[in-house]
Motif scaffolding. Structure first.
Motif, PDB file in Angstrom:
ATOM      1  N   VAL A  37      -0.957   1.087   2.206  1.00  0.00           N
ATOM      2  CA  VAL A  37       0.558   0.573   1.013  1.00  0.00           C
ATOM      3  C   VAL A  37       1.512   1.593   1.309  1.00  0.00           C
ATOM      4  CG1 VAL A  37       0.826   0.394  -1.460  1.00  0.00           C
ATOM      5  CG2 VAL A  37      -1.477  -0.343  -0.434  1.00  0.00           C
ATOM      6  N   ILE A  38       2.590   1.114   1.227  1.00  0.00           N
ATOM      7  CA  ILE A  38       3.828   1.407   1.406  1.00  0.00           C
ATOM      8  C   ILE A  38       4.549   1.906   0.388  1.00  0.00           C
ATOM      9  CG2 ILE A  38       5.687   2.539   2.938  1.00  0.00           C
ATOM     10  CD1 ILE A  38       3.664   2.092   5.259  1.00  0.00           C
ATOM     11  N   GLU A  39       4.862   2.294  -0.663  1.00  0.00           N
ATOM     12  CA  GLU A  39       5.282   1.915  -1.547  1.00  0.00           C
ATOM     13  C   GLU A  39       6.956   2.025  -1.337  1.00  0.00           C
ATOM     14  OE1 GLU A  39       5.413   2.188  -6.239  1.00  0.00           O
ATOM     15  OE2 GLU A  39       3.737   2.912  -5.856  1.00  0.00           O
ATOM     16  N   GLN A  40       8.290   1.107  -1.721  1.00  0.00           N
ATOM     17  CA  GLN A  40       9.323   1.070  -1.594  1.00  0.00           C
ATOM     18  C   GLN A  40       9.540   1.578  -0.465  1.00  0.00           C
ATOM     19  OE1 GLN A  40      11.892   1.487  -4.028  1.00  0.00           O
ATOM     20  NE2 GLN A  40      10.644   0.556  -5.890  1.00  0.00           N
ATOM     21  N   ALA A  41       9.427   0.044   0.862  1.00  0.00           N
ATOM     22  CA  ALA A  41       9.553   0.785   1.678  1.00  0.00           C
ATOM     23  C   ALA A  41      10.761   0.864   2.278  1.00  0.00           C
ATOM     24  CB  ALA A  41       7.824  -0.165   2.299  1.00  0.00           C
ATOM     25  N   GLU A  42      11.529   0.726   1.663  1.00  0.00           N
ATOM     26  CA  GLU A  42      13.285   0.191   2.312  1.00  0.00           C
ATOM     27  C   GLU A  42      13.438   1.903   2.310  1.00  0.00           C
ATOM     28  OE1 GLU A  42      13.619  -0.572  -2.078  1.00  0.00           O
ATOM     29  OE2 GLU A  42      12.117  -0.891  -0.736  1.00  0.00           O
ATOM     30  N   ARG A  43      13.155   2.367   1.395  1.00  0.00           N
ATOM     31  CA  ARG A  43      13.287   3.988   1.463  1.00  0.00           C
ATOM     32  C   ARG A  43      13.322   4.788   2.767  1.00  0.00           C
ATOM     33  NH1 ARG A  43      15.500   5.574  -3.540  1.00  0.00           N
ATOM     34  NH2 ARG A  43      15.097   3.756  -5.026  1.00  0.00           N
ATOM     35  N   PHE A  44      11.941   4.318   3.639  1.00  0.00           N
ATOM     36  CA  PHE A  44      11.654   5.367   4.375  1.00  0.00           C
ATOM     37  C   PHE A  44      12.924   4.966   6.254  1.00  0.00           C
ATOM     38  CE2 PHE A  44       8.448   5.327   1.654  1.00  0.00           C
ATOM     39  CZ  PHE A  44       7.388   6.226   1.642  1.00  0.00           C
ATOM     40  N   LYS A  94     -10.245  -4.952  11.018  1.00  0.00           N
ATOM     41  CA  LYS A  94      -9.326  -5.490  11.225  1.00  0.00           C
ATOM     42  C   LYS A  94      -8.981  -4.524   9.789  1.00  0.00           C
ATOM     43  CE  LYS A  94      -6.374  -9.650  10.211  1.00  0.00           C
ATOM     44  NZ  LYS A  94      -5.927  -9.186  11.248  1.00  0.00           N
ATOM     45  N   SER A  95      -7.025  -4.402   9.971  1.00  0.00           N
ATOM     46  CA  SER A  95      -6.182  -3.391   8.428  1.00  0.00           C
ATOM     47  C   SER A  95      -5.259  -3.952   8.807  1.00  0.00           C
ATOM     48  CB  SER A  95      -5.809  -1.491   9.456  1.00  0.00           C
ATOM     49  OG  SER A  95      -7.082  -1.224   9.726  1.00  0.00           O
ATOM     50  N   VAL A  96      -4.811  -3.777   7.437  1.00  0.00           N
ATOM     51  CA  VAL A  96      -3.730  -4.333   6.809  1.00  0.00           C
ATOM     52  C   VAL A  96      -2.539  -3.279   6.284  1.00  0.00           C
ATOM     53  CG1 VAL A  96      -2.619  -6.241   5.725  1.00  0.00           C
ATOM     54  CG2 VAL A  96      -4.962  -6.200   5.902  1.00  0.00           C
ATOM     55  N   CYS A  97      -1.572  -3.518   6.716  1.00  0.00           N
ATOM     56  CA  CYS A  97      -0.310  -2.606   6.102  1.00  0.00           C
ATOM     57  C   CYS A  97       0.665  -3.577   5.235  1.00  0.00           C
ATOM     58  CB  CYS A  97       1.038  -1.928   7.305  1.00  0.00           C
ATOM     59  SG  CYS A  97       2.271  -0.763   6.383  1.00  0.00           S
ATOM     60  N   LEU A  98       0.561  -2.630   3.574  1.00  0.00           N
ATOM     61  CA  LEU A  98       2.008  -3.647   2.410  1.00  0.00           C
ATOM     62  C   LEU A  98       3.082  -3.213   3.347  1.00  0.00           C
ATOM     63  CD1 LEU A  98      -1.134  -4.667   0.167  1.00  0.00           C
ATOM     64  CD2 LEU A  98      -0.178  -6.086   1.804  1.00  0.00           C
ATOM     65  N   LEU A  99       4.021  -2.997   2.981  1.00  0.00           N
ATOM     66  CA  LEU A  99       5.152  -3.138   2.447  1.00  0.00           C
ATOM     67  C   LEU A  99       5.904  -3.072   0.960  1.00  0.00           C
ATOM     68  CD1 LEU A  99       6.904  -3.426   6.381  1.00  0.00           C
ATOM     69  CD2 LEU A  99       5.753  -0.895   5.551  1.00  0.00           C
ATOM     70  N   LEU A 100       5.904  -2.352   0.471  1.00  0.00           N
ATOM     71  CA  LEU A 100       6.354  -2.876  -0.943  1.00  0.00           C
ATOM     72  C   LEU A 100       7.744  -2.610  -1.036  1.00  0.00           C
ATOM     73  CD1 LEU A 100       3.578  -1.421  -3.773  1.00  0.00           C
ATOM     74  CD2 LEU A 100       4.055  -4.025  -3.001  1.00  0.00           C
ATOM     75  N   ARG A 101       8.578  -3.011  -1.099  1.00  0.00           N
ATOM     76  CA  ARG A 101       9.898  -3.359  -0.919  1.00  0.00           C
ATOM     77  C   ARG A 101      10.408  -3.667  -2.915  1.00  0.00           C
ATOM     78  NH1 ARG A 101      12.182  -8.214  -2.607  1.00  0.00           N
ATOM     79  NH2 ARG A 101      10.873  -9.926  -1.310  1.00  0.00           N
TER      80      ARG A 101
END
Length: 689
Positions: free
Chosen positions: A553-560, A578-585
């Motif tokens: 989980v990457i929080e505030q993904a737009e800041r990176f 299987k892996s999942v990536c959640l981009l929290l915007r």
């Protein structure tokens, strides 16, 4: 060779300029303006072009204007933090508010007495039903000087500096510019229509002048290319040693998967370089999970098979320890002795490692900058591997290279794909190998973009994930809430506290400000599976390898930046599950931000991401926050790099091939350029260092 005397006025301390004392020096230092040259190169961020109007009816909202006004009333706000307004009328009676905040209100009281006419310059805006200018740029008395300066440079500032003060210092610095000999090929200068160096600097401060900015950008690109070419020529001229292995150690490796075609190709290129007496200088670019560590181990074993030692340099202790554990596990069947050396090692443990390097009983050492300190000596250092090369300067690499009895071979690695143009800008002296294939069995990572309004759902999903025995990362862009920042900015410590309250001791925290022992303990718990959720900043961006972790989980993904997002996502998908990536915007997302997150969802090809991000960003910073793709230039932007670098690179190559000692008239001018722009590693070689 010492710095040419002609440059001495430019390298004088900034205090020699009128008006610079101890008080003003502090904000100048914060901007990096320590010498006259720095002030001369402090180019405007933009220019404000104003229009002189007789009355407000002639002006449009948002326009920069100069207008004659007569103050009629001063109004203080009831709220202490509220605005201070001066109402004024133009020549036909239109009313305008001149609005001030904070201490600026004291200036307004002095500058704008009721009934006395003033000329005011600033941006015309509307607040409700009233026109206003917030913090006017200039307020001049009737007939005051400077009225005709309608095109004005705008400089970046630090607290304690004003635009007029910086402009004054720049004007002084410009008068001290010497006439330097020309280092650009005359035909190139004529073809491009560029001014001289001093003429370009003067023009660049007066108005938006593409020709002047291009000339100064080309100077930077030429100096950088020239320095890298000198490094390359010096490296090839050094007496090294051919290292040819017999394959005995490499044949004992038990790798978890067959080598990819890209790995085999890269290993072949490296072996071919190491078999030559001229020291290898090669960059290995590998996408996330492409297997750079295996290639590095193969190269280091070639050195050991040939009777030499190898050293691997990592930018952080966390990454050095990760490499040490990975290499030791893979190399265990070979019996090769591998040691770890960081700044934390003290006393007898450190002395034992130093002795092992000196007597040759240690074959491979992995560590941070500690491995090239003065107290560290090697019996026979034959190969240097530098991981995350962009975190180290060329000068640091040269320091490590001096540890060998003869010039060692060098393999630099970067896990961040870099667009081809910028590879030339940053690594123009190196041969390049690319790992553009993933090992078999690596599954695609399911990447999803989720709104911050679904935070509760994401936390519930994390609970189900770790409740089922699986592991996850939660990455935040900040360590703790910064004073003055809005509440929606995620902070690792705050998020850790909230998640720990929900899930208990199964949650651990890692960030760069933690004590090393605490970081190690947290990582050990997570790597062993005892901890199920790791909350972290980008300290885990590279090197962290926990195959059991399958959710990111990457929080505030737009800041990176995109490179960081790509690297962080690469921490999952390292096992067979299987892996999942959640981009929290966040709620406010620009069109560029949307396009970047959409690109992350669409592809896992880091090289494509790097190239398309370059197109998305245009002349802005590469890959978001200043990081791997960060260029070594203060003037040249990405558009200029793409347009001008090929010519500058070819120009530098030809100059070094024809005049390696830079002793011709143009070569002497090029020496001055290297000193002027402080390409230290080029200067170091010119000095015979």
């Amino acid at each position: 060779m010492r710095r040419p005397d002609i440059l001495n006025p430019l390298f004088a301390e900034v205090e020699m300029l009128d008006g610079v004392g101890p008080k003003l020096k502090k904000p100048l230092d914060r901007l990096g303006l320590e010498r006259v040259r720095d002030v001369a190169y402090h180019l405007p961020e933009r220019f404000v072009t104003r229009r002189l109007v007789d009355n407000l009816d002639e002006a449009g909202e948002g326009e920069q204007i100069v207008v004659r006004l007569t103050p009629t009333e001063h109004r203080s706000s009831r709220n202490q933090r509220g605005p201070y307004r001066v109402l004024a009328q133009d020549a036909v009676g239109n009313v305008l508010a001149l609005t001030y905040f904070g201490r600026a209100s004291y200036t307004a009281k002095k500058q704008l007495p009721v009934g006395e006419t003033r000329w005011v310059a600033g941006k015309l805006e509307r607040y409700g039903d009233m026109l206003q200018i917030v913090h006017p740029d200039h307020v001049l008395e009737e007939g005051g000087a400077g009225l005709q300066r309608l095109c004005e440079p705008v400089y970046s500032l630090a607290e304690g500096l004003t635009q007029p003060k910086v402009a004054s210092l720049v004007a002084q610095a410009i008068t001290l510019l010497p006439e330097l000999p020309e280092w650009i090929e005359p035909s190139q200068l004529e073809r491009a229509g560029w001014p001289s160096w001093s003429g370009a600097l003067k023009l660049a401060h007066r108005a938006e002048n593409v020709s002047a900015r291009d000339r100064l950008a080309y100077d930077e690109l030429l100096a950088n290319s020239l320095a890298l070419m000198l490094v390359r020529a010096d490296n090839r001229a050094r007496k090294g040693r051919a290292l040819v292995g017999d394959g005995g150690l490499r044949g004992k490796l038990q790798l978890p998967f067959p080598l990819t075609g890209a790995q085999q190709r890269s290993i072949g290129e490296i072996e071919g370089d190491m078999a030559q007496e001229a020291p290898m200088l090669r960059l290995l670019q590998g996408d996330v999970g492409a297997g750079k560590t295996v290639v590095a181990l193969e190269a280091m074993l070639v050195a050991v098979e040939a009777g030499a030692q190898a050293a691997m340099l990592a930018p952080t202790e966390l990454l050095a320890r990760q490499h040490f554990e990975t290499l030791r596990a893979m190399a265990r069947p070979t019996g090769v002795e591998i040691a770890l050396l960081t700044g934390r090692d003290k006393g007898r443990a450190r002395e034992s490692i130093l002795m092992g390097l000196l007597d040759g009983s240690i074959d491979i050492v992995v560590g941070t900058h500690a491995i090239f300190q003065d107290s560290v000596a090697y019996k026979d250092l034959g190969l240097i591997v530098i991981d995350e090369q962009h975190r180290f300067g060329v000068a640091q690499r040269l320091m490590l290279a001096k540890k060998g009895r003869r010039a060692p071979h060098t393999l630099a690695m970067t896990a961040t794909p870099i667009p081809r143009t910028l590879t030339l800008a940053n690594y123009g002296e190196m041969d390049v190998s690319r790992l553009d294939e993933l090992p078999p069995g690596r599954q695609a990572i399911d990447t999803r973009v989720v709104g911050q309004d679904r935070l509760v759902d994401v936390v519930e999903g994390i609970g189900r994930h770790i409740g089922g025995g699986q592991q996850a990362y939660w990455v935040c862009p900040m360590v703790r809430e910064a004073e003055g920042q809005s509440d929606d900015i995620a902070a690792a410590e705050a998020r850790y506290a909230a998640l720990k309250e929900r899930f208990g001791d199964t949650v651990v925290l890692v960030h760069g400000q933690l004590a090393p022992e605490m970081k190690d303990a947290a990582m050990a718990r997570f790597a062993s599976g005892e901890a199920k959720l790791l909350v972290a900043t980008t300290v885990i961006e590279v090197g962290v390898d926990v195959p059991a972790a399958t959710l990111m989980v990457i929080e505030q993904a737009e800041r990176f930046g995109l490179a960081q997002l790509h690297q962080l996502r690469g921490r999952v998908g390292r096992g067979s599950e299987k892996s999942v990536c959640l981009l929290l915007r966040g709620e406010q997302l620009s069109e560029t931000g949307r396009a970047r997150l959409a690109l992350m969802r669409e592809t896992q090809d880091g090289f494509r991401i790097a190239e398309e991000d370059l197109e998305l960003r245009g002349g802005g910073e590469l890959l978001g926050t200043r990081q791997s793709g960060d260029t070594p230039f203060r003037i040249a932007d990405l558009e200029q790099i793409q347009r001008l670098l090929p010519a500058a690179h070819d120009d530098a190559r030809l100059l070094v091939e024809r005049d390696g000692g830079l002793s011709s008239p143009r070569g002497e001018a090029a020496r001055i350029l290297l000193y002027l722009l402080e390409r230290d590693y080029g200067v170091q070689l010119l000095r015979g260092g």
